[in-house]
Design a protein around this motif. Structure first.
Motif, mmCIF file in Angstrom:
data_model
loop_
_atom_site.group_PDB
_atom_site.id
_atom_site.type_symbol
_atom_site.label_atom_id
_atom_site.label_comp_id
_atom_site.label_asym_id
_atom_site.label_seq_id
_atom_site.Cartn_x
_atom_site.Cartn_y
_atom_site.Cartn_z
ATOM 1 N N SER A 18 -5.649 -10.654 -2.616
ATOM 2 C CA SER A 18 -6.757 -10.035 -1.872
ATOM 3 C C SER A 18 -6.636 -10.225 -0.371
ATOM 4 O O SER A 18 -7.211 -9.458 0.414
ATOM 5 C CB SER A 18 -8.099 -10.606 -2.352
ATOM 6 N N PHE A 20 -4.129 -9.674 1.286
ATOM 7 C CA PHE A 20 -3.154 -8.704 1.793
ATOM 8 C C PHE A 20 -3.553 -7.288 1.379
ATOM 9 O O PHE A 20 -2.823 -6.629 0.636
ATOM 10 C CB PHE A 20 -1.756 -9.031 1.264
ATOM 11 N N PRO A 21 -4.699 -6.811 1.839
ATOM 12 C CA PRO A 21 -5.184 -5.487 1.390
ATOM 13 C C PRO A 21 -4.239 -4.343 1.739
ATOM 14 O O PRO A 21 -4.125 -3.374 0.980
ATOM 15 C CB PRO A 21 -6.529 -5.328 2.122
ATOM 16 N N ASP A 22 -3.549 -4.450 2.873
ATOM 17 C CA ASP A 22 -2.647 -3.371 3.298
ATOM 18 C C ASP A 22 -1.344 -3.350 2.499
ATOM 19 O O ASP A 22 -0.602 -2.363 2.543
ATOM 20 C CB ASP A 22 -2.312 -3.517 4.793
ATOM 21 N N LEU A 23 -1.054 -4.442 1.769
ATOM 22 C CA LEU A 23 0.207 -4.537 1.033
ATOM 23 C C LEU A 23 0.051 -4.276 -0.463
ATOM 24 O O LEU A 23 1.034 -4.326 -1.199
ATOM 25 C CB LEU A 23 0.819 -5.935 1.234
ATOM 26 N N GLN A 24 -1.192 -4.005 -0.910
ATOM 27 C CA GLN A 24 -1.463 -3.887 -2.343
ATOM 28 C C GLN A 24 -0.580 -2.838 -3.029
ATOM 29 O O GLN A 24 0.033 -3.116 -4.060
ATOM 30 C CB GLN A 24 -2.940 -3.529 -2.581
#
Length: 314
Positions: A18, A20-24
């Motif tokens: 969570s 790392f929202p941009d890496l999900q």
């Protein structure tokens, strides 16, 4: 009031990635690819060993069992983790968490012991070659696998009971992407110091004792190999152990970092990515190492592919 509090937590939230929202999405694609390769690689190894009589020896019998265990090991964690990367509500039920921990620890412990058994097999093969067929008969091999699995799941049962007999009455956010020992101990409303000591002892027995047994096997192997007069003979003897050694170093290195480290020695992000190494990278590497470095498996695989292509042409 106490009883009421103890029944509050019916599900847990897996924090996981969570932070790392941009890496999900990128993590989902990378992990999905690794998972597919893991499944396909281990299935190919099992199938190749089953179809080729030249591989019906103890070394490859243990390898096929390890591959099956690795499939189950990753199946317990990865599909749910991939789903959580794409959905907003990253929850797991209380029973689901119990089941996940029990199976993950069971297959994890079994894998450690199977690697120790494979080390013993290499020792008998190199140090007692004339008695190898007698000592490593099918009956003994089956017993060693059964013993590894039984012991692994007995340890897993003990640890799971210790964790889930604790009361969970407060926060339900697990600082991990699956139900593991340390994050759940942090959420418990009370401490079970004897239980925590038992968990530490089990972790020590599984990780350190298995590794020391493998180390002893290889010390005896090295002592025997160094007595071989020719360089070619030494190289051939060591080559049969190379794949196993690589897997042992990766597997036990990752396991010791997670389960034998001091508490709070890593941040959430560091723990998450270290955990990826033993839940994803190790099962991913196993089929690659054994297929790329093992000539017997390569030859058998080529034969199987050759037969299938001939069948298709006919």
């Amino acid at each position: 009031m106490g009883r009421e509090n103890h029944t509050i937590v019916t599900e847990f939230i897996l924090v996981g990635f969570s932070n790392f929202p941009d890496l999900q999405v990128m993590l989902f694609l990378v992990f999905s690819l690794m998972y597919l390769v893991t499944l396909m690689g281990n299935i190919i190894i099992i199938t190749t060993i089953q179809l080729n009589r030249s591989l019906h020896i103890p070394m490859y019998f243990f390898l096929s069992i390890l591959s099956f265990s690795e499939i189950c090991y990753s199946l317990v964690i990865i599909p749910n983790m991939l789903a959580n990367l794409l959905r907003e509500k990253k929850t797991i039920s209380f029973i689901g968490c119990v089941t996940q921990m029990f199976l993950f620890l069971g297959f994890g412990c079994t894998n450690c012991m199977l690697l120790a058994v494979m080390g013993y097999d290499r020792y008998v093969s190199i140090c007692k070659p004339l008695r190898y067929q007698i000592l490593m008969n099918q009956r003994l091999c089956t017993k060693l696998v059964a013993c590894s699995a039984t012991t692994g799941f007995l340890f897993s049962t003990s640890e799971t009971i210790i964790i889930f007999t604790l009361p969970f009455c407060g926060p339900n956010k697990i600082k991990h992407f699956f139900c593991d020992l340390s994050p759940l101990l942090e959420l418990a409303c009370s401490r079970n110091y004897i239980g925590e000591i038992v968990i530490t002892i089990i972790s020590f027995l599984v990780v350190i004792c298995s590794f020391l047994f493998i180390l002893l096997s290889y010390i005896l192997i090295a002592n025997t190999v160094l007595k071989i007069p020719t360089t070619a003979g030494k190289r051939k003897a060591f080559s049969t152990c190379a794949s196993h050694l690589i897997v042992v170093v990766v597997h036990f290195g990752c396991a010791s970092i997670i389960y034998l480290r001091p508490k709070s020695s890593y941040t959430l992000d560091e723990t998450t990515f270290i955990s990826v190494s033993y839940t994803m990278v190790t099962p991913f590497l196993n089929p690659l190492v054994y297929s790329l470095r093992n000539k017997d498996v390569q030859i058998a695989l080529k034969k199987s592919l050759g037969k299938s292509s001939c069948t298709q042409r006919m």
